[in-house]
Each structure stands twice: as C-alpha cells, then as structure tokens.
Design an enzyme around this catalytic site. Sequence first.
Site, short mmCIF file in Angstrom:
data_model
loop_
_atom_site.label_atom_id
_atom_site.label_comp_id
_atom_site.label_asym_id
_atom_site.label_seq_id
_atom_site.Cartn_x
_atom_site.Cartn_y
_atom_site.Cartn_z
N LYS A 125 0.82 -1.21 0.00
CA LYS A 125 0.00 0.00 0.00
C LYS A 125 0.85 1.26 0.00
O LYS A 125 0.60 2.20 -0.77
CB LYS A 125 -0.92 0.04 1.23
CG LYS A 125 -1.96 -1.02 1.32
CD LYS A 125 -2.90 -0.79 2.49
CE LYS A 125 -2.23 -0.76 3.83
NZ LYS A 125 -1.61 -2.05 4.20
N ASN A 148 -2.71 6.60 5.73
CA ASN A 148 -1.91 5.64 6.48
C ASN A 148 -0.42 5.72 6.15
O ASN A 148 0.40 5.18 6.87
CB ASN A 148 -2.43 4.22 6.19
CG ASN A 148 -2.03 3.22 7.24
OD1 ASN A 148 -2.27 3.42 8.43
ND2 ASN A 148 -1.40 2.14 6.82
N HIS A 195 -3.50 -8.73 10.76
CA HIS A 195 -4.19 -8.09 11.90
C HIS A 195 -5.15 -9.04 12.61
O HIS A 195 -6.19 -8.62 13.12
CB HIS A 195 -4.94 -6.84 11.42
CG HIS A 195 -4.06 -5.79 10.81
ND1 HIS A 195 -3.05 -5.18 11.51
CD2 HIS A 195 -4.04 -5.27 9.56
CE1 HIS A 195 -2.44 -4.31 10.71
NE2 HIS A 195 -3.01 -4.36 9.53
#
Length: 472
Positions: A125, A148, A195
């Site tokens: 990302k 982010n 996660h």
Amino acid sequence: MRALPPEWRRGEIAVIGLAKSGSSAAMLLARAGARVYASDAASHEEVERAAAFVRAAGADADVGRHDLGRIGRASLVVTSPGVPPDAPPLVAARDARVAIVSEVEVGLRFLAGTRVIAVTGTNGKTTTTALVGHLLRALGRDAVDAGNIGTPVCEIALRPRHPDWLALEMSSFQLHDTPGLRPNVGVVTNLSPDHLDRYSDVDDYYADKALIFRNATRDSTWVLNADDAGVMRLAVRLPGGQVSKSGAPPGSVRTFSLSSDTADAYLDRSRAVLSVCGRPVIQRDDVHLFGDHNVANALAATLAVTVADPAYATPEARALLAGGLRAFRAIAHRLEIVGEYGGVLWINDSKATNVSSTRVAIEGMTRPTILLLGGRHKGEPYTALADPIARIVKRVLAFGEARPEIEKDLAGRAPLELLDAPFPEVIGRARAVAEPGDVVLLAPACSSFDMFRNYVERGTEFRRLASGVRTA
C-alpha cells in the site's frame, strides 16, 4: 462549519488520541468553529505539546485520561487507526450510540475539490501510494500523499491551499471508519491474512477491505490485481456480505498483472518491459525497486494515474510517467538496502509486519540469507515461511515475544536459533554468523511493539546497528 453535517454540529466532538492524526483533526474542527474535546491516555512530553496546540486553537484537551462520560455525550467521536476497537473511549461511544469516524473522514469533508486515488490491500500500500503521488507530480499536478502513509488528511485540509490530487493510503481500520470515502480511482494491491490480533477472523478483515467499494458508482474506476484471486473476489463483495449481481463493483474495472498480457497493465517478461494500456512505458531494469512485488506496485500506480484523467494517457504524459518511474527510489524500511559491510549486504524490511510480506521479502533474495524473524505475534502461523526459507535462508534468528510461536511452527523445518536477548544482541549475533556474500534481512513478520514504539523505530535501530559493522 458548512463542511460538517448538521448532526456533527449539534454538540461537542470528541477526538481520541493526540498523536499526529488526532491533533490535526482536533485543530481542524476547532478552527472550523466546532466544539472539540480531545483526550489521550498518555502523558509524555509529545502529548503535552500537542494538547497545548489544540487548546490554542480553541479546543479542550485532557492528557493522561479520557472523560468517558463526556465522550458518551458527544455528537461524534473521531478516532485514529492506532486506537484499538476495545479501547475504553470507543467502547463508551458505542455504548452511548455515538457515531465513530476516522480522522480521514473528517479531513475529506474539507477537501471537496480535491480528487482522490485511494490505495488499500495487505502489502504494498505505502509504496503504491507513494508512487501514485510521485507520478502525479511528475505530470506537473499538485498532489500530496496522505492517510496511512503517515501524513494525516486533516493536516492537508489545514493548509491554505488544497491540492488537486490526494494519493491516499487506507488501512482496513481507516476503511471501517470512513463511510464517506468515494475515490475517483480505487486500488487494491493484494490480500492475505493480517491483523488477526484485532479481527476475530480473516473474513472480518477482508470485509473491512471491501469497504473501499461501498460508495461505488458508474463513474468510479477500480484498479485490481488480476493475479490475486482474493482481490477479484473482494471486488464483488458488497457491504453486508452480499455479492454483486454484475460480478464487479459499479464503475470501470482495470487490472494489472505480472503474468497475463490480457491485463490493462502487465510485465512483458519476453522484453522485460512494463506495458500499460497497450503501450510500453519503461524497461524493468530502469525501475529501481527490488523484487517482482514492487513491479506489481509500479504497474498498479502507473495504471491508476493513467486512467485517472484522459490527459494522463497521452504519449507526452506516458513519457513523463516513465521519467517518474525512473526517478523513484525505495521507501525507508521497505526492502531498503542499508549497506554492504565486509561483503555482507544488510536489508531493512521492518515494515514486513505480517507473514505474507515476509514471504515476499525472502522470495526476493538471491544470496544466502540470515533472516531476523520476531517481535509481537499477530495471530498468523509462520508455517507458510518454511518453503521459501528452505530455498535461500541459512539461519533464522527468532527474537522477541513471538519466539515460542515461531519455534512451534518452524522447529525442524528451518535452521532456527532462538534468541532471548535485546535487539542489539540480535544484530550482534547476525553479524557473527554472516559470511561474505550473505544477506542479513530484517523481515520480522511481527509487529514491533514488544521492543519498539513502531516499525520505523525498529528499522531505524537496525540501520544504526548494521552500519556499525564498518568498524567491527
């Protein structure tokens, strides 16, 4: 205040956390005339300084505590991705049925004239987002990287002049709390479990990733990884778990691939050329990024920019994009070459905080490798690393809190050495076992929070300690 919905304006807005994104959101809302209460459970000097700035902007701020009753009476709660969902202030907000949104949601409300290319996925990302912003600037556009990637969207909204374009990295946590996101172009790089320390299962994690499509319209454009079956399945998943009857989200779907020349952007391996929208753009050797996964990131970013506006698909624009790709360099802590000392190459991939990103890093190695694996366990098994380790890794140094899980998954399947030691001693051991021609690779597959505040601090310390090899 016109940027804020009426329901947000009817009472006080509570902002949770006074790190960069929280303090930026509090200042933006306060300067817009909203009543703001910001709070942070920490009380160190950095938080005190942020609280002073927020108070100077007209907000109220608590340091070292959260007033849960006040948060429960708020008209809105603004959170950051670093705040876990079971944190007491968020529990208090949910119990009181107060809406919770991300800092990104607030910032986008003030950037109505800025076009957005949003990037999500499990890995790649940040590099893809940075490439998108870099390529837009190579075209002469006023573009800023945010989200982010490290710069809060609210910080961009506080600037006197708003950019033409936002290259926006979106984590799953941010997507969960950003209901108003409607990108001009949305990119999904890849998908794999991550996660699992914060999600009940991988399906919940993927459900949040699918929220990038929640406001899709026929004017939307989506850039998807054709090599990743999970990404292509995600694209037909609608909020609530339903499946799109059309087999695709509303809008135009474009694909990138490392293997298929039917994709809109692909790597032509016979000629070693990156091809986008039917035209060669640049030779692979002219893209100064390590590994095939970064070729995929370059394809995704170039395709996203090319389809963002007809003016970006001309021959002249293609030449500028090629120049931008040629000038781009790897981002710190992402397969970053620290240096070669005594014939040993040291590579910092501290951002490899999950198993799939570590696997990609190992698969990119071409020299015998000393792998530094460990940190705080995130819920994934390490068994998927056994095969790539067997190909190239001569020793795995397992460190940190995750040692027992690593031992359970890899003992007998990898040349494993367990180190119950501080990080400098881990690096010292790597130095002792590495020989000229080897690589020492920090690709931990874990979060950093057992020893460090974040992956940046871990990577910075690795870089500092590795450079000490010069005087060894």
